[in-house]
Design a protein around this motif. Structure first.
Motif, short mmCIF file in Angstrom:
data_model
loop_
_atom_site.label_atom_id
_atom_site.label_comp_id
_atom_site.label_asym_id
_atom_site.label_seq_id
_atom_site.Cartn_x
_atom_site.Cartn_y
_atom_site.Cartn_z
N UNK A 334 17.42 67.42 41.86
CA UNK A 334 16.75 66.01 42.28
C UNK A 334 15.39 65.84 41.14
N UNK A 335 14.80 66.84 41.39
CA UNK A 335 13.73 67.33 40.71
C UNK A 335 13.62 66.60 38.90
N UNK A 336 14.83 67.05 37.65
CA UNK A 336 14.81 66.70 36.94
C UNK A 336 15.62 65.04 36.80
N UNK A 337 16.14 65.06 38.10
CA UNK A 337 16.87 63.45 37.80
C UNK A 337 15.59 62.73 38.05
N UNK A 338 14.57 63.36 38.82
CA UNK A 338 12.93 61.79 38.88
C UNK A 338 12.33 61.86 37.68
N UNK A 339 12.03 62.92 36.88
CA UNK A 339 12.18 62.67 35.23
C UNK A 339 12.48 61.85 34.70
N UNK A 340 14.12 62.10 34.42
CA UNK A 340 15.08 61.33 33.69
C UNK A 340 14.54 59.84 34.08
N UNK A 341 14.82 59.65 35.54
CA UNK A 341 14.87 57.50 35.76
C UNK A 341 13.66 57.57 35.41
N UNK A 342 12.29 58.40 35.89
CA UNK A 342 10.84 57.64 35.27
C UNK A 342 10.28 57.68 33.79
N UNK A 343 10.57 58.40 33.28
CA UNK A 343 10.62 58.92 31.24
C UNK A 343 11.62 58.46 30.78
N UNK A 344 13.15 58.52 30.77
CA UNK A 344 13.86 58.05 30.03
C UNK A 344 14.96 56.94 30.31
N UNK A 345 14.14 56.17 31.74
CA UNK A 345 15.13 54.72 31.44
C UNK A 345 16.42 55.15 32.50
N UNK A 346 16.91 56.35 33.14
CA UNK A 346 18.80 56.81 33.56
C UNK A 346 18.77 55.89 34.56
N UNK A 347 19.32 55.10 35.27
CA UNK A 347 19.33 54.67 36.31
C UNK A 347 20.26 55.72 37.46
N UNK A 348 19.88 56.40 38.10
CA UNK A 348 20.53 57.63 38.91
C UNK A 348 20.65 57.81 40.14
N UNK A 349 19.70 56.99 40.59
CA UNK A 349 19.22 56.95 42.12
C UNK A 349 20.63 56.47 42.83
N UNK A 350 21.33 55.92 42.51
CA UNK A 350 23.11 56.10 43.18
C UNK A 350 23.78 56.68 42.63
N UNK A 351 23.79 57.63 42.44
CA UNK A 351 24.57 58.61 41.31
C UNK A 351 24.24 60.39 42.35
N UNK A 352 25.74 60.36 42.84
CA UNK A 352 25.59 61.73 43.22
C UNK A 352 25.90 63.37 41.81
N UNK A 353 25.34 64.36 41.53
CA UNK A 353 25.10 64.82 40.91
C UNK A 353 25.56 66.28 40.93
N UNK A 354 26.02 67.23 40.61
CA UNK A 354 26.89 68.20 40.06
C UNK A 354 26.26 68.93 39.26
N UNK A 355 25.44 69.87 39.47
CA UNK A 355 25.54 70.77 38.06
C UNK A 355 26.41 72.19 38.44
#
Length: 457
Positions: A334-355
């Protein structure tokens, strides 16, 4: 005259108190205090005493430094984890899940040392001598210098060590060994502490390396108090899944070498065999051209290992999107996804993530941050990265890519396995010359790294 006194001892941390408590003040765990009987007076003294000759402080410049004598085994992977071989007089603790292969590994090592015409004593407190013989036959072990003893009484164990004078001793396991004058049950804090203390005295006084096996609890830590890990010279964890053939021997403490070294083994019909090039094993089943996949060069001790990181991003069906990670810290996703949303413009707040880290490896260094971010962006955009790319870098909260350690070894490992490009922090480009023919690209931000790896402008 000896006096008997009741005390309560925490089975997790070893905290002692004269009265019972529901919560341990030391480790804050509930219902871990167990009543034990302490013996005070002359009979409570240890049977084996250390050298009582007084020593005087010496100037550090006057002390002569000597290399510790080591006994190399026929397993280079084990030698690597131990720092070059088995040190004489060392006490080593090996922990792992039941059935993972601890006894198999130590029996193979015992046979290798016995084949050098050195007496070895293998003490099993959980199996009979006949059961150990059956395992030895399955592994093809035959040696005249390998002695097997099925015993749980510590005094009998010490007597046999005195009689045989072995050059290598295995205790399987320390939780089954008991000392007669300690009234608590085998495996308790008092028993484990006293037995380990006696074995440590024997190892140091006679120069005999002793390997002891420790049970692992459901939480993944070695059963008994944490002080057991502080008493020994080295702590090794044998990791892996029983349903997979690969096993990882990881050093978490080593007074005679570097920590966090990793050795890879494969469980086969004839026992454990070494995996000399783990990077090829971890990447051999990688699918080409799949979105959400990237290779990272991670350092395990002093060894660079190339591992595939996979990510799956899909629209959530629930109110709160899920964030799951296997092989790395759950909080990192979730930390890296927050960085991608804020700094790279990726809308990930409504996405499930499995790494997931493929191959069952566990990675915990910051240098894998950029690879995790790239795999998430690749899966979200459904665009595959270049199959010949390797990514290394730490991601900051402002989106910058920070330098990492040992960049030369990481790039050399990628070059050796035939990769064409390595994306690294730009500040890591100074002070060294990349090997040929691999191309090294430096990036400053996570957005720039996404553009380079996914070909987006």
């Amino acid at each position: 005259m000896a006096k008997r006194k009741t005390k309560f001892v925490c089975q997790e941390c070893g905290y002692e108190t004269p009265k019972w408590m529901g919560k341990c003040p030391g480790c804050h765990q509930w219902n871990t205090l167990v009543e034990e009987t302490a013996i005070t007076g002359s009979s409570s003294r240890h049977v084996f005493q250390t050298n009582t000759s007084s020593s005087k402080p010496e100037k550090i410049n006057a002390i002569k430094s000597e290399k510790e004598p080591r006994m190399a085994t026929d397993m280079p992977e084990l030698n690597r984890v131990l720092g070059g071989g088995i040190v004489a007089g060392s006490l080593v603790l090996i922990g792992g899940d039941p059935g993972i292969g601890k006894s198999t590994l130590l029996l193979q090592v015992s046979a290798q040392i016995a084949n050098k015409q050195l007496p070895v004593l293998y003490i099993s407190g959980e199996e009979s001598s006949r059961q150990t013989k059956l395992r030895a036959e399955r592994l093809g072990i035959q040696s005249e210098e390998l002695y097997v003893l099925s015993e749980t009484n510590l005094q009998d164990v010490l007597n046999q060590i005195e009689a045989i004078d072995p050059k290598f001793v295995v205790i399987d396991s320390i939780q089954t060994i008991f000392k007669e004058d300690v009234t608590s049950a085998p495996g308790s804090v008092s028993q484990v502490r006293e037995c380990t203390s006696q074995l440590m005295r024997i190892a140091k006084s006679k120069g005999i390396p002793i390997f002891i096996v420790g049970h692992v609890t459901k939480e993944g830590s070695i059963a008994g108090p944490r002080l057991l890990e502080h008493m020994v010279d080295a702590v090794l964890y044998f990791e892996g899944e029983r349903h997979h053939t690969f096993r990882i021997l990881r050093g978490v403490k080593n007074r005679f070498g570097s920590t966090h070294e990793m050795g890879i083994f494969e469980m086969k019909e004839k026992g454990l065999e070494e995996v000399l090039n783990p990077s090829e094993i971890f990447l051999e089943e990688r699918s080409q051209g799949a979105a959400g996949s990237i290779v990272v060069a991670s350092m395990e001790g002093t060894r660079p290992v190339l591992v595939e990181i996979q990510a799956l991003i899909s629209p959530t069906s629930y109110g709160n999107p899920r964030r799951m990670a296997t092989g790395l810290d759950n909080n990192r996703v979730p930390l890296l996804m927050a960085v991608l949303e804020k700094r790279a413009g990726l809308l990930l707040q409504n996405q499930d993530a499995y790494v997931k880290v493929a191959g069952g490896v566990k990675l915990d260094e910051p240098a894998i941050d950029l690879a995790v971010a790239i795999s998430i962006a690749s899966s979200f955009r459904n665009r595959a990265s270049n199959a010949d790319d390797v990514v290394v870098g730490e991601v900051g909260l402002t989106g910058e890519i920070r330098r990492v350690a040992r960049i030369e070894q990481r790039v050399q490992e990628a070059n050796k396995l035939g990769f064409k490009r390595v994306i690294i922090p730009k500040k890591n480009l100074d002070g060294w010359t990349p090997p040929q023919p691999i191309e090294v690209i430096g990036v400053n931000t996570v957005q720039e790294a996404i553009q380079v790896t996914l070909g987006e402008r």
